[in-house]
Design a protein around this motif. Sequence first.
Motif, mmCIF file in Angstrom:
data_model
loop_
_atom_site.group_PDB
_atom_site.id
_atom_site.type_symbol
_atom_site.label_atom_id
_atom_site.label_comp_id
_atom_site.label_asym_id
_atom_site.label_seq_id
_atom_site.Cartn_x
_atom_site.Cartn_y
_atom_site.Cartn_z
ATOM 1 N N ASP A 248 0.878 -1.174 0.000
ATOM 2 C CA ASP A 248 0.000 0.000 0.000
ATOM 3 C C ASP A 248 0.915 1.223 0.000
ATOM 4 N N GLU B 100 -8.597 -0.697 6.113
ATOM 5 C CA GLU B 100 -9.483 -1.865 6.228
ATOM 6 C C GLU B 100 -10.583 -1.856 5.163
ATOM 7 N N THR C 218 3.663 -4.755 10.071
ATOM 8 C CA THR C 218 3.095 -4.199 11.309
ATOM 9 C C THR C 218 3.269 -5.236 12.418
ATOM 10 N N THR D 43 8.763 2.454 11.917
ATOM 11 C CA THR D 43 7.999 3.568 11.346
ATOM 12 C C THR D 43 6.504 3.507 11.681
HETATM 13 N N1 LIG Z 1 -5.432 -13.704 8.966
HETATM 14 C C1 LIG Z 1 -5.312 -13.615 10.268
HETATM 15 O O1 LIG Z 1 -5.079 -14.608 10.962
HETATM 16 C C2 LIG Z 1 -5.447 -12.265 10.922
HETATM 17 C C3 LIG Z 1 -5.110 -12.103 12.262
HETATM 18 C C4 LIG Z 1 -5.186 -10.831 12.830
HETATM 19 C C5 LIG Z 1 -5.616 -9.746 12.068
HETATM 20 N N2 LIG Z 1 -5.954 -9.945 10.761
HETATM 21 C C6 LIG Z 1 -6.407 -8.824 9.923
HETATM 22 O O2 LIG Z 1 -5.353 -7.867 9.879
HETATM 23 C C7 LIG Z 1 -5.911 -6.590 9.610
HETATM 24 C C8 LIG Z 1 -5.267 -5.570 10.531
HETATM 25 O O3 LIG Z 1 -3.883 -5.591 10.306
HETATM 26 P P1 LIG Z 1 -2.956 -4.346 10.675
HETATM 27 O O4 LIG Z 1 -3.257 -3.933 12.063
HETATM 28 O O5 LIG Z 1 -1.592 -4.728 10.306
HETATM 29 O O6 LIG Z 1 -3.553 -3.186 9.754
HETATM 30 P P2 LIG Z 1 -3.146 -2.619 8.318
HETATM 31 O O7 LIG Z 1 -2.679 -3.678 7.415
HETATM 32 O O8 LIG Z 1 -4.316 -1.799 7.883
HETATM 33 O O9 LIG Z 1 -1.913 -1.658 8.647
HETATM 34 C C9 LIG Z 1 -2.120 -0.544 9.492
HETATM 35 C C10 LIG Z 1 -1.556 0.732 8.864
HETATM 36 O O10 LIG Z 1 -0.141 0.696 8.976
HETATM 37 C C11 LIG Z 1 0.452 1.024 7.718
HETATM 38 N N3 LIG Z 1 1.742 0.358 7.713
HETATM 39 C C12 LIG Z 1 2.024 -0.940 7.533
HETATM 40 N N4 LIG Z 1 3.313 -1.188 7.769
HETATM 41 C C13 LIG Z 1 3.884 -0.002 8.080
HETATM 42 C C14 LIG Z 1 5.186 0.379 8.459
HETATM 43 N N5 LIG Z 1 6.174 -0.514 8.618
HETATM 44 N N6 LIG Z 1 5.425 1.690 8.739
HETATM 45 C C15 LIG Z 1 4.436 2.606 8.657
HETATM 46 N N7 LIG Z 1 3.159 2.299 8.329
HETATM 47 C C16 LIG Z 1 2.894 1.005 8.049
HETATM 48 C C17 LIG Z 1 -0.551 0.529 6.708
HETATM 49 O O11 LIG Z 1 -0.386 1.166 5.473
HETATM 50 C C18 LIG Z 1 -1.862 0.907 7.386
HETATM 51 O O12 LIG Z 1 -2.150 2.262 7.151
HETATM 52 C C19 LIG Z 1 -7.403 -6.720 9.807
HETATM 53 O O13 LIG Z 1 -8.032 -6.748 8.541
HETATM 54 C C20 LIG Z 1 -7.581 -8.060 10.498
HETATM 55 O O14 LIG Z 1 -8.808 -8.692 10.180
HETATM 56 C C21 LIG Z 1 -5.872 -11.172 10.183
#
Ligand SMILES: NC(=O)c1ccc[n+]([C@@H]2O[C@H](COP(=O)([O-])OP(=O)(O)OC[C@H]3O[C@@H](n4cnc5c(N)ncnc54)[C@H](O)[C@@H]3O)[C@@H](O)[C@H]2O)c1
Length: 384
Positions: free
Chosen positions: A44, A74, A131, A173
Motif C-alpha cells: 500500500d 481496512e 506491522t 515507522t
Molecule cells: N489472517 C489472520 O489470521 C489475521 C489475524 C489478525 C488480524 N488480521 C487482519 O489484519 C488486519 C489488521 O492488520 P494491521 O493492524 O496490520 O492493519 P493494516 O494492514 O491496515 O496496517 C495498518 C496501517 O499501517 C500502515 N503500515 C504498515 N506497515 C507499516 C510500516 N512498517 N510503517 C508505517 N506504516 C505502516 C498501513 O499502510 C496501514 O495504514 C485486519 O483486517 C484483520 O482482520 C488477520
Amino acid sequence: MKIKGKNTGSEQFVIVTGENVFTELDKFLRDFNIHPVRTFILVDENTRHHCLPVLLSRSEFLKNSEIIEIPSGEKNKSIGTAIQLWNALMTRHADRHSLLINLGGGVISDLGGFIASTFQRGIPYINLPTTLMGQVDAAIGGKTGLNFSDIKNQIGTFYNPKAVFVHTGFLKTLHKGQIANGFAEVIKYALIEDAILWKKLENLRRNDRFFKIPSNDLSWEELVDRSINIKYDIIEKDFHEQNLRKLLNFGHTFGHALEALSMKNPDHGLDHGHAIAMGIILESYLSFKKAGLTHEDLTSIVTFILSNYEYFPIEDSSSGNLIEFMAHDKKNRDQKICFTLLQRPGKAIIDQWCDNEMIHYALKYYHQLENQTELHENSYRKKG
Ligand SMILES: NC(=O)c1ccc[n+]([C@@H]2O[C@H](COP(=O)([O-])OP(=O)(O)OC[C@H]3O[C@@H](n4cnc5c(N)ncnc54)[C@H](O)[C@@H]3O)[C@@H](O)[C@H]2O)c1
C-alpha cells in the motif's frame, strides 16, 4: 529463528525471523527455484514508502519485481479491491508459477493471501509482514480473506504462504496506535500460553515502559519470536480450527462483537487491537467467575490493560446487540455462546459456555471500571 513446517498438503513452508532475514529470503528464493519466475510485490502507499526501499536494497532476487499498489485501510479489504488485483495479475500475464509477495500489515497479507489462493486456482505467495499485528498474528496461520456485506472476514480461504520472513526493523515507522493494536495479541499469547512472557509484560507496565521496547529483559525480537512460536504451535496441531486453535480466540468473542458494534457508529470506531484489549478484560472476568482465575490475577490483567488502552464505554442499551453479535460467532456450538477462558495467566481452556446472565454480570463489572480513573490515567491515547 527458523521454523520449518508442513502445509496441509505435503509441501514445506518456513517462518524466518532475526538479523539475517533478507539473506535467508534470497536463499529461499534461490533454493525454492522460484527465480527467475516472475515476482509481484503487493504494497500500500505506506509500505511502498517505508518498507519497499528496504526490501529492494537488501534482496538481490526481488530487484526486477513488478509492484502492485492498493490504497491502505481496512475498507480496501474488499471484493472491489480483489477484482482490481485479479485484473492487475491478468493484464501483467501472471501465471501459476508467478510468486506474490505481500509486503504490509494484516490487510495486505489477508487480501494478498486470498488473491494468491484464488488466482488460477492458487499461486505461491510469501508474507513479509510490516506491522506488529502482521508479524505476530495476521501473516502466520494461513487464514486469508476479505470483508463482505459489512461483515469482517466473511469471504476467505485457508491457504498457507510458502514462507514468512519477519524483519522487526519495519516496526520502527509504525505509530504508537499501530503498536498498541498488535500488542493486544501479544498480551493474549502471554495470557493463554506463556506465564513468563506475562511477567515480563507486567514489568514493563510497572516501569511505565509498556510500548518502549527494548527494555532490560525484553526485545522486539524476543516478543515477536515468542508470539509466533505460540501461534505456530497451536495451528500446527489444528490448522482448520476444530479445537485447539480456539485457544487463540481468548478476548476475541467479546472483542469481535465490540468491533462490529463500533462499526455501526463511525464516530466511535474501535481498532481491532483496542477491541481485543477490552474483550480480554470482559473474558478475564468470565474466567474469574467460571474458570478459576483468581481475583488478584483479574485485577492485575485489568490494571495492565487500562493503564495502556483507553476505556471504551459500552452503553447499557447495547448489551442486547453485543449478545446478538456473539451468538453469531463462527466458533459457537449448539447455539451456545462459547468462550476461551483463563484458569491462570499462561493456561487457557476452550469451549466454555456462558449464559446470558453471566454475560450481563461481565458487562456490569466492566461498567464499574469506567469510574476507577486511577486505572486508566496512563492509557496511550491520553499520552498522545
Ligand atoms: N489472517 C489472520 O489470521 C489475521 C489475524 C489478525 C488480524 N488480521 C487482519 O489484519 C488486519 C489488521 O492488520 P494491521 O493492524 O496490520 O492493519 P493494516 O494492514 O491496515 O496496517 C495498518 C496501517 O499501517 C500502515 N503500515 C504498515 N506497515 C507499516 C510500516 N512498517 N510503517 C508505517 N506504516 C505502516 C498501513 O499502510 C496501514 O495504514 C485486519 O483486517 C484483520 O482482520 C488477520
